[in-house]
Design an enzyme around this catalytic site. Structure first.
Site, PDB file in Angstrom:
ATOM      1  N   HIS A 113       0.888  -1.126  -0.018  1.00 24.61           N
ATOM      2  CA  HIS A 113      -0.003  -0.060   0.153  1.00 24.61           C
ATOM      3  C   HIS A 113       0.883   1.212   0.068  1.00 24.61           C
ATOM      4  CE1 HIS A 113       1.298  -0.337   4.234  1.00 24.61           C
ATOM      5  NE2 HIS A 113       0.923   1.036   4.405  1.00 24.61           N
ATOM      6  N   HIS A 268       4.534   0.291   0.025  1.00 22.15           N
ATOM      7  CA  HIS A 268       5.540  -0.698   1.015  1.00 22.15           C
ATOM      8  C   HIS A 268       4.527  -2.000   1.444  1.00 22.15           C
ATOM      9  CE1 HIS A 268       3.757   2.879   3.234  1.00 22.15           C
ATOM     10  NE2 HIS A 268       3.598   2.194   4.205  1.00 22.15           N
ATOM     11  N   ARG A 283       4.944   5.857  13.464  1.00 21.45           N
ATOM     12  CA  ARG A 283       4.813   6.819  12.206  1.00 21.45           C
ATOM     13  C   ARG A 283       4.091   8.041  12.447  1.00 21.45           C
ATOM     14  NH1 ARG A 283       0.733   4.646   7.713  1.00 21.45           N
ATOM     15  NH2 ARG A 283      -0.582   6.394   8.597  1.00 21.45           N
TER      16      ARG A 283
END
Ligand SMILES: O=C(O)CCC(=O)C(=O)O
Ligand SMILES: [Fe+2]
Length: 297
Positions: A113, A268, A283
């Protein structure tokens, strides 16, 4: 016999700051040496930001001083930090910007994605910090969407240039939205529903002008204006092509590693190969713009 030259390790002078970059694959991935992200100079931050579009994924080792506050502060120096996610709140009250992926609570990303493409303006980039790692496994892979476009045959490039894909977060995040009473914010507004959005299949990178094959199996539901069967076959073709080993860089994590990627030119995938071991990643994402296709230029 001709020996192939080793991958170049080049000190790159971007914007006055010398960044020691070690290229990992011909067009994607570089290790950045000698930068302490918790104490980077302004010139280093500008150089990192410039290198991101070129190398697509940057890796920084040994960033043990980059705690959650520092990660958000770094993001603010690189661009505008978004809320954690349109439907998933931040890791804690003090860090509404940090999206935590924790395997012990079902946080996995084992589908290729690009982050948050199911909104009108998907993030420009992401900065990911390894917090807890399994003893082995849990690598992450990134594929180069620009190389994937370039390595298609010309007739298929021309076809892709004309296509529009619908991106829908429902499969990945619909359950989450349904079970939560409170709504989180995205771009400052309450995010109430996962409304599908259309993006060009070929995205022109706003900084480099290069074309990339901007589709991903995490969020694309279908290609607009073609039959269901055509959509499925086209997407299968694109996904198989994007994720060819030649297009991919793979990272084996150590605690203290930080990866930073350009979300406009990559997809990724986080390997889920570590059983019941715990893996926690933090993240942040940087605000991006609406993807632009070749037709509009
Ligand atoms: O856990 C990882 O390695 C990557 C997770 C992911 O997809 C993300 O942080 O956007
Ligand atoms: Fe992701």
């Amino acid at each position: 016999m001709t020996l192939l030259a080793a991958a170049p390790t080049a000190p790159v002078d971007v914007d006055g700051a010398v960044l020691d970059l070690e290229r990992l694959e011909p067009t994607i991935g570089a290790r950045v040496h000698g930068v302490d992200l918790a104490r980077a100079t302004d010139a280093q931050v500008r150089a990192i930001r410039a290198a991101l579009a070129e190398y697509k994924v940057l890796f920084f080792a040994g960033q043990h001083d980059l705690h959650p506050d520092g990660q958000v502060a770094l993001g603010r120096r690189l661009g505008e930090v978004t809320e954690s996610h349109p439907v998933v709140p931040g890791v804690d009250e003090g860090h509404p910007e940090i999206y935590a992926l924790d395997s012990s609570t079902g946080g996995f990303a084992d589908v290729w994605h690009t982050d948050v493409t199911f909104v009108r303006r998907p993030p420009l980039g992401s900065v990911l910090r390894a917090v807890v790692l399994p003893p082995t496994g849990g690598d992450t892979q990134w594929a180069d969407l620009e190389l994937a476009y370039r390595s298609l045959s010309e007739p298929v490039q021309r076809l892709a240039d004309q296509l529009v894909a619908v991106h829908d977060g429902t499969r990945e995040f619909g359950y989450y939205l349904a079970q939560r009473e409170e709504r989180t914010k995205w771009e400052g507004e309450e995010f109430r529903a996962l409304v599908p959005v259309a993006h060009p299949v070929v995205r022109v990178h706003p900084e480099t002008g290069r074309k990339g094959l901007f589709v991903n199996p995490g969020f694309v539901s279908h290609i607009e204006g073609v039959s269901d069967a055509e959509s499925r076959h086209l997407l299968d073709l694109f996904y198989a092509h994007i994720t060819k080993p030649e297009h991919v860089v793979r990272h084996r994590w150590s605690v203290g590693d930080v990866a930073m990627w350009d979300n406009r030119s990559t997809v990724h995938y986080a390997n889920r190969d570590y059983g019941d071991q715990r893996r926690v990643m933090h993240r942040i994402t940087l605000r991006g713009d609406a993807p632009v296709g070749p037709a509009a230029r």
